[in-house]
Design a protein around this motif. Structure first.
Motif, mmCIF file in Angstrom:
data_model
loop_
_atom_site.group_PDB
_atom_site.id
_atom_site.type_symbol
_atom_site.label_atom_id
_atom_site.label_comp_id
_atom_site.label_asym_id
_atom_site.label_seq_id
_atom_site.Cartn_x
_atom_site.Cartn_y
_atom_site.Cartn_z
ATOM 1 N N TRP A 4 -4.045 88.471 108.532
ATOM 2 C CA TRP A 4 -5.142 87.522 108.363
ATOM 3 C C TRP A 4 -4.667 86.132 108.766
ATOM 4 O O TRP A 4 -3.471 85.854 108.809
ATOM 5 N N ARG A 5 -5.626 85.274 109.076
ATOM 6 C CA ARG A 5 -5.286 83.890 109.418
ATOM 7 C C ARG A 5 -6.485 82.995 109.137
ATOM 8 O O ARG A 5 -7.631 83.455 109.044
ATOM 9 N N LEU A 130 -12.875 93.420 98.573
ATOM 10 C CA LEU A 130 -12.125 94.489 99.224
ATOM 11 C C LEU A 130 -12.882 94.883 100.493
ATOM 12 O O LEU A 130 -14.042 95.299 100.429
ATOM 13 N N TYR A 131 -12.224 94.738 101.628
ATOM 14 C CA TYR A 131 -12.814 95.071 102.924
ATOM 15 C C TYR A 131 -12.238 96.402 103.411
ATOM 16 O O TYR A 131 -11.017 96.609 103.345
ATOM 17 N N PHE A 132 -13.080 97.263 103.949
ATOM 18 C CA PHE A 132 -12.659 98.583 104.412
ATOM 19 C C PHE A 132 -13.059 98.766 105.880
ATOM 20 O O PHE A 132 -14.141 98.356 106.285
ATOM 21 N N PHE A 133 -12.191 99.439 106.649
ATOM 22 C CA PHE A 133 -12.489 99.691 108.060
ATOM 23 C C PHE A 133 -11.804 100.971 108.499
ATOM 24 O O PHE A 133 -10.591 101.130 108.337
ATOM 25 N N GLY A 171 -6.684 108.363 104.356
ATOM 26 C CA GLY A 171 -5.419 108.105 105.013
ATOM 27 C C GLY A 171 -5.544 107.378 106.334
ATOM 28 O O GLY A 171 -4.551 106.888 106.877
ATOM 29 N N GLU A 172 -6.781 107.293 106.855
ATOM 30 C CA GLU A 172 -7.018 106.617 108.131
ATOM 31 C C GLU A 172 -7.766 105.299 107.950
ATOM 32 O O GLU A 172 -8.039 104.606 108.928
ATOM 33 N N VAL A 173 -8.096 104.959 106.713
ATOM 34 C CA VAL A 173 -8.845 103.735 106.430
ATOM 35 C C VAL A 173 -7.882 102.566 106.244
ATOM 36 O O VAL A 173 -6.827 102.715 105.629
ATOM 37 N N GLU A 174 -8.252 101.407 106.781
ATOM 38 C CA GLU A 174 -7.501 100.178 106.551
ATOM 39 C C GLU A 174 -8.267 99.318 105.546
ATOM 40 O O GLU A 174 -9.499 99.302 105.557
ATOM 41 N N VAL A 175 -7.528 98.619 104.681
ATOM 42 C CA VAL A 175 -8.146 97.831 103.615
ATOM 43 C C VAL A 175 -7.524 96.443 103.570
ATOM 44 O O VAL A 175 -6.294 96.300 103.639
ATOM 45 N N PHE A 176 -8.379 95.445 103.443
ATOM 46 C CA PHE A 176 -7.923 94.065 103.260
ATOM 47 C C PHE A 176 -8.391 93.573 101.899
ATOM 48 O O PHE A 176 -9.580 93.617 101.587
ATOM 49 N N ILE A 177 -7.458 93.130 101.076
ATOM 50 C CA ILE A 177 -7.759 92.521 99.784
ATOM 51 C C ILE A 177 -7.769 91.008 99.990
ATOM 52 O O ILE A 177 -6.749 90.405 100.288
ATOM 53 N N PHE A 236 -3.628 95.445 103.430
ATOM 54 C CA PHE A 236 -3.229 94.059 103.679
ATOM 55 C C PHE A 236 -3.808 93.184 102.579
ATOM 56 O O PHE A 236 -4.866 93.478 102.033
ATOM 57 N N CYS A 237 -3.114 92.116 102.257
ATOM 58 C CA CYS A 237 -3.537 91.294 101.122
ATOM 59 C C CYS A 237 -3.305 89.822 101.408
ATOM 60 O O CYS A 237 -2.246 89.444 101.920
ATOM 61 N N CYS A 238 -4.295 88.999 101.084
ATOM 62 C CA CYS A 238 -4.125 87.554 101.133
ATOM 63 C C CYS A 238 -3.660 87.092 99.755
ATOM 64 O O CYS A 238 -4.360 87.321 98.763
#
Length: 270
Positions: A4-5, A130-133, A171-177, A236-238
């Motif tokens: 993230w940025r 929580l973002y999921f993709f 197992g194929e999902v990406e997550v951003f907290i 991933f987490c901010c």
């Protein structure tokens, strides 16, 4: 390297997921600057339910979604009742909760979609977005996880919905907290601390300082995601704490309940 940025467009700073952006998915988290709301909601308050002047909030929302080349009418928002219900949304839901909080999806705290151009939006002032993709299926989700949602494991509920409705293996999902109140500031009473320890007895997620208890919600959500099958490398987490950084974010706890809301927003670009 951070996934993230910070970015600034049209004088509005926000957090963006760089990797997802390169794959055609916009995932963003607003700061509190760049809008027209007055004290104590200054300035980019995006919450319609906090007592702010409604025309100001709608102008703020217009500015926010315009950053991503969309209109307020493309947004869909849920009621956010601190529950664990997940809703599947599509283009027919566009506009619900966008201009009037009363039209938000009732009883829901998470949304999942495969519809390009539909802007999922939810609102925060200490709780965690929580973002999921799922890159292969091009399915996204967004969940509101405060302490009640975390206790109810809304992250796992969202993953289950993505798997059942869209064949997305966890197992194929990406997550951003995204940003929320960190373990430095999230003090809880002893009763809740003991309850948390009973649910997750093998993990060090309750800290004690000077006879006070502090709960690490991001770490707890990481545990929930891992136990649901998401690899640690996909999470991933901010680390920014909303309570520590009221220059950047609204904080319900730090500002004693009278404040605005940031927006977590995710959309599959056309």
């Amino acid at each position: 390297m951070n996934q993230w940025r910070w970015k600034t467009l049209q004088n509005i700073p926000f957090i963006s997921m760089t990797r997802w952006d390169q794959m055609g998915v916009t995932a963003a988290f607003s700061a509190r600057q760049g809008g027209i709301s007055q004290v104590p909601f200054d300035s980019l308050n995006l919450g319609l339910h906090v007592g702010d002047h409604k025309p100001d909030v709608l102008e703020n929302r217009r500015r926010w979604v315009n950053l991503f080349s969309h209109q307020v009418e493309d947004m869909v928002s849920c009621e956010q009742v601190h529950g664990t219900k997940v809703g599947v949304v599509n283009a027919s839901h566009a506009g619900q909760g966008a201009s009037d909080h009363a039209t938000a999806l009732k009883g829901i705290d998470a949304m999942v979609t495969a519809s390009p151009g539909l802007v999922l939006a939810s609102y925060y002032a200490d709780c965690f977005p929580l973002y999921f993709f799922h890159p292969g299926r091009r399915v996204v989700g967004l969940a509101h996880s405060g302490w009640k949602g975390t206790m109810g494991k809304i992250a796992a509920q969202t993953l289950q919905c993505m798997e059942e409705k869209f064949a997305c293996p966890p197992g194929e999902v990406e997550v951003f907290i995204g940003p929320g109140i960190g373990p430095c500031c999230f003090q809880v009473d002893k009763k809740l601390a003991e309850k948390v320890k009973k649910v997750w007895p093998d993990f060090d997620i309750i800290g004690e300082r000077e006879d006070k208890w502090y709960w690490d919600l991001p770490a707890t959500n990481r545990i929930i995601l891992s136990m649901a099958g998401v690899p640690a490398s996909n999470t991933f987490c901010c680390p920014l704490c909303t309570s520590c950084h009221t220059d950047l974010f609204y904080s319900y706890r730090q500002e004693q309940g009278i404040t605005g809301r940031m927006s977590a927003t995710i959309l599959i670009r056309n």
